[in-house]
Design an enzyme around this catalytic site. Structure first.
Site, PDB file in Angstrom:
ATOM      1  N   HIS A 313      40.580  41.828  53.949  1.00 50.90           N
ATOM      2  CA  HIS A 313      39.192  41.812  54.403  1.00 50.90           C
ATOM      3  C   HIS A 313      39.104  42.603  55.693  1.00 50.90           C
ATOM      4  O   HIS A 313      40.019  42.565  56.509  1.00 50.90           O
ATOM      5  CB  HIS A 313      38.726  40.361  54.644  1.00 50.90           C
ATOM      6  CG  HIS A 313      37.246  40.246  54.715  1.00 50.90           C
ATOM      7  ND1 HIS A 313      36.556  40.445  55.880  1.00 50.90           N
ATOM      8  CD2 HIS A 313      36.334  39.982  53.751  1.00 50.90           C
ATOM      9  CE1 HIS A 313      35.272  40.299  55.625  1.00 50.90           C
ATOM     10  NE2 HIS A 313      35.104  40.023  54.351  1.00 50.90           N
ATOM     11  N   ASP A 371      36.733  36.208  46.832  1.00 54.96           N
ATOM     12  CA  ASP A 371      36.682  36.581  45.423  1.00 54.96           C
ATOM     13  C   ASP A 371      37.956  36.284  44.652  1.00 54.96           C
ATOM     14  O   ASP A 371      37.996  36.462  43.438  1.00 54.96           O
ATOM     15  CB  ASP A 371      36.343  38.075  45.301  1.00 54.96           C
ATOM     16  CG  ASP A 371      34.881  38.318  45.608  1.00 54.96           C
ATOM     17  OD1 ASP A 371      34.078  37.401  45.347  1.00 54.96           O
ATOM     18  OD2 ASP A 371      34.549  39.392  46.117  1.00 54.96           O
TER      19      ASP A 371
HETATM   20  N1  ACO Z   1      46.142  45.342  48.378  1.00 53.94           N
HETATM   21  C1  ACO Z   1      47.124  46.135  48.881  1.00 53.94           C
HETATM   22  N2  ACO Z   1      47.064  46.745  50.098  1.00 53.94           N
HETATM   23  C2  ACO Z   1      45.945  46.550  50.808  1.00 53.94           C
HETATM   24  C3  ACO Z   1      44.884  45.727  50.345  1.00 53.94           C
HETATM   25  C4  ACO Z   1      45.022  45.112  49.090  1.00 53.94           C
HETATM   26  N3  ACO Z   1      44.068  44.331  48.580  1.00 53.94           N
HETATM   27  N4  ACO Z   1      43.902  45.704  51.275  1.00 53.94           N
HETATM   28  C5  ACO Z   1      44.320  46.479  52.298  1.00 53.94           C
HETATM   29  N5  ACO Z   1      45.564  46.986  52.006  1.00 53.94           N
HETATM   30  C6  ACO Z   1      46.382  47.820  52.880  1.00 53.94           C
HETATM   31  C7  ACO Z   1      45.832  49.228  53.013  1.00 53.94           C
HETATM   32  O1  ACO Z   1      46.359  50.074  51.997  1.00 53.94           O
HETATM   33  C8  ACO Z   1      46.289  49.605  54.396  1.00 53.94           C
HETATM   34  O2  ACO Z   1      47.678  49.897  54.319  1.00 53.94           O
HETATM   35  P1  ACO Z   1      48.350  50.992  55.353  1.00 53.94           P
HETATM   36  O3  ACO Z   1      48.222  50.382  56.727  1.00 53.94           O
HETATM   37  O4  ACO Z   1      49.736  51.140  54.866  1.00 53.94           O
HETATM   38  O5  ACO Z   1      47.529  52.248  55.189  1.00 53.94           O
HETATM   39  C9  ACO Z   1      46.158  48.292  55.177  1.00 53.94           C
HETATM   40  O6  ACO Z   1      46.305  47.266  54.190  1.00 53.94           O
HETATM   41  C10 ACO Z   1      44.840  48.136  55.898  1.00 53.94           C
HETATM   42  O7  ACO Z   1      43.806  48.212  54.938  1.00 53.94           O
HETATM   43  P2  ACO Z   1      42.438  48.982  55.102  1.00 53.94           P
HETATM   44  O8  ACO Z   1      42.121  49.654  53.797  1.00 53.94           O
HETATM   45  O9  ACO Z   1      42.449  49.796  56.330  1.00 53.94           O
HETATM   46  O10 ACO Z   1      41.473  47.771  55.312  1.00 53.94           O
HETATM   47  P3  ACO Z   1      39.910  47.833  55.254  1.00 53.94           P
HETATM   48  O11 ACO Z   1      39.430  46.890  56.265  1.00 53.94           O
HETATM   49  O12 ACO Z   1      39.417  49.236  55.313  1.00 53.94           O
HETATM   50  O13 ACO Z   1      39.570  47.312  53.772  1.00 53.94           O
HETATM   51  C11 ACO Z   1      39.108  45.871  51.978  1.00 53.94           C
HETATM   52  C12 ACO Z   1      39.214  46.003  53.485  1.00 53.94           C
HETATM   53  C13 ACO Z   1      38.187  46.952  51.399  1.00 53.94           C
HETATM   54  C14 ACO Z   1      38.507  44.512  51.636  1.00 53.94           C
HETATM   55  C15 ACO Z   1      40.509  46.006  51.371  1.00 53.94           C
HETATM   56  O14 ACO Z   1      41.344  44.976  51.878  1.00 53.94           O
HETATM   57  C16 ACO Z   1      40.504  45.968  49.842  1.00 53.94           C
HETATM   58  O15 ACO Z   1      40.272  46.984  49.207  1.00 53.94           O
HETATM   59  N6  ACO Z   1      40.781  44.763  49.235  1.00 53.94           N
HETATM   60  C17 ACO Z   1      40.758  44.637  47.805  1.00 53.94           C
HETATM   61  C18 ACO Z   1      39.327  44.558  47.293  1.00 53.94           C
HETATM   62  C19 ACO Z   1      38.669  43.244  47.640  1.00 53.94           C
HETATM   63  O16 ACO Z   1      39.195  42.166  47.395  1.00 53.94           O
HETATM   64  N7  ACO Z   1      37.445  43.344  48.162  1.00 53.94           N
HETATM   65  C20 ACO Z   1      36.629  42.181  48.482  1.00 53.94           C
HETATM   66  C21 ACO Z   1      36.379  42.105  49.949  1.00 53.94           C
HETATM   67  S1  ACO Z   1      35.525  40.634  50.332  1.00 53.94           S
HETATM   68  C22 ACO Z   1      33.970  40.929  49.818  1.00 53.94           C
HETATM   69  O17 ACO Z   1      33.448  41.996  49.858  1.00 53.94           O
HETATM   70  C23 ACO Z   1      33.286  39.824  49.288  1.00 53.94           C
END
Ligand code: ACO
Length: 437
Positions: A313, A371
């Site tokens: 998140h 979720d």
């Molecule tokens: N699985 C694997 N790796 C992940 C995940 C994940 N679910 N989420 C983040 N990471 C990793 C990224 O690849 C990044 O790695 P790095 O540092 O090696 O580059 C690091 O963790 C930081 O992640 P960001 O993408 O910078 O985090 P951001 O805040 O931009 O994204 C998000 C947040 C979009 C929710 C992301 O965690 C994601 O895509 N999760 C999966 C989708 C999801 O469950 N979305 C629901 C969110 S809650 C809602 O909207 C109700």
């Protein structure tokens, strides 16, 4: 904006030329405040660069507070745990819209107002016939909510509080009917009209599952309570992507029904509200507990952009308090339905356990979000996967309209218009097609 609390401390910034600039501290009532950089461009001819807006406060708001490190979520100051346990979704909706919990009389009036507006204009029925039978319900929801603007536009004056109020009520009351009809249309079953003797969540489940051929159909009260709680958990979440979209669209003075349609579009993506659907698809794809280690490895290798859906998140870097309540609700619902050993739940629990012990997820502070478990509950209730994000939108509509209303009511509100850092070609002269190489 003119209303913010900027007295007191200032922050200084030194430019390479040695000029010192001061920026006021914007105080928050709880949690971190901000730095008011509205004069940055005028003073420096530089803009704040923050792709993804992770460090940008786009507004002041009194609606929802999140402490991502401590896993705290408050609606108008009340913890989500207390609201989801003790309040109904209409009570929470009133709170989000108006700032205070309603007394018994106010709640009765509010429920009465919602009931008055659950029906759709009969011509809205015709919209559904224009969709392909296999259209995604989010596409139907987005299109139909946008189409409401064709019914409520002329004569609507969003500068009038009573018109804003009426638009908010119409949206909250009508969206469950549209959502249920999107479901009926994809199933090929008849549209079920709202029943105003039922509670909000109960009526929604009724419209989703009742059939005219079965007058004995009754909504299970435990499932109605669970649905009510799911709606409360999803009701608002401060300036997330869809809410920011609604505020941005609303900042132009656009029709509120069209603004909410823009929020629905933003919510649909798998990185946002579409994650609940993506979680179930992911669990189905993993298929068996024995396949989890290989899947986790794929995620860690970032193969083909594979992510652990329902994890991570932008704000929560400890745990998502909604996920804990959702996990508990999941167990209650499965218990009520007599579902023992639900393979998807077993898979989800094991996936969570393995991920929470793995350094990849621990070091990046990735925890289950709201979720991760919601899809399992919804599936157990008999709701198809393609409807999951639609349910999220039904709930979030109250947050969107509350945020839209707050924005319009803010003194000095003006159009949202971010700047950019241009990295394209500098000015050059046009070359006629025959002379291009
Ligand atoms: N699985 C694997 N790796 C992940 C995940 C994940 N679910 N989420 C983040 N990471 C990793 C990224 O690849 C990044 O790695 P790095 O540092 O090696 O580059 C690091 O963790 C930081 O992640 P960001 O993408 O910078 O985090 P951001 O805040 O931009 O994204 C998000 C947040 C979009 C929710 C992301 O965690 C994601 O895509 N999760 C999966 C989708 C999801 O469950 N979305 C629901 C969110 S809650 C809602 O909207 C109700």
């Amino acid at each position: 904006m003119g209303t913010n609390n900027t007295e007191g401390d200032v922050f200084t910034l030194s430019t390479p030329s040695g000029k010192e600039l001061s920026f006021p501290h914007v105080k928050a009532s709880v949690g971190p405040g901000g730095i008011d950089i509205r004069k940055l461009y005028a003073e420096t001819e530089l803009v704040a660069y923050d792709p993804g807006f992770g460090d940008t406060g786009s507004c002041e708001s009194k609606i929802t507070f999140i402490d991502g490190d401590k896993g705290i979520l408050l609606y108008r100051g009340y913890p989500i745990e207390q609201l989801s346990e003790n309040a109904t979704f209409p009570e929470v909706s009133y709170l989000l819209l108006n700032g205070e919990l309603p007394n018994a009389e106010q709640l009765e009036t509010f429920n009465g107002d919602l009931r008055k507006h659950t029906m759709l204009h009969e011509q809205i029925r015709n919209f559904f016939n224009g969709f392909r039978r296999d259209a995604h319900p989010m596409a139907m929801l987005c299109g139909t909510v946008g189409a409401l603007s064709a019914f409520y536009h002329d004569g609507l004056d969003i500068t009038k509080p009573e018109d804003r109020e009426l638009s908010a009520i119409r949206l909250i009351a009508k969206i469950p009917t549209i959502a249920a009809w999107a479901h009926s249309y994809s199933q090929g079953s008849p549209f079920v009209y709202p029943r105003n003797d039922l509670g909000f969540a109960e009526n929604f489940l009724y419209m989703l599952f009742a059939l005219p051929s079965d007058p004995t159909y009754k909504v299970n009260p435990i499932l109605a309570r669970a649905m009510d709680r799911i709606l409360t958990l999803h009701a608002d979440h401060e300036q997330n992507a869809s809410t920011s979209t609604v505020r941005l669209a609303g900042s132009t003075g656009a029709n509120p029904f069209a603004c909410i349609a823009s929020g629905i579009a933003a919510l649909w993506g798998p990185a946002h509200g579409g994650a609940n659907e993506a979680v179930l698809k992911m669990l189905a794809q993993i298929g068996d507990v024995k396949n989890i280690p290989a899947f986790i490895q794929k995620v860690k290798n970032k193969e083909d952009g594979v992510k652990l859906m329902g994890f991570g998140h932008r704000v929560y870097k400890n745990f998502d308090p909604r996920a804990k309540i959702m996990q508990q609700t999941c167990k209650e619902v499965l218990g009520e339905l007599g579902i023992k050993d639900e393979p998807l739940l077993e898979l989800a629990v094991e996936l969570e356990r393995i991920a929470l012990e793995d350094d990849y997820f621990v070091s990046r502070k990735l925890y289950p979000n709201v979720d991760f478990y919601s899809g399992i509950i919804l599936k157990a209730m008999g709701i198809p996967t393609s409807m999951f994000t639609v349910l999220f939108a039904v709930a979030r509509t109250v947050g969107w309209v509350s945020q839209w209303k707050e924005m319009i009511e803010q003194p000095g509100q003006r159009i949202s218009r971010p700047r950019q850092i241009y990295t394209g070609a500098p000015k050059r002269d046009f070359v006629p097609v025959g002379k291009r190489g």
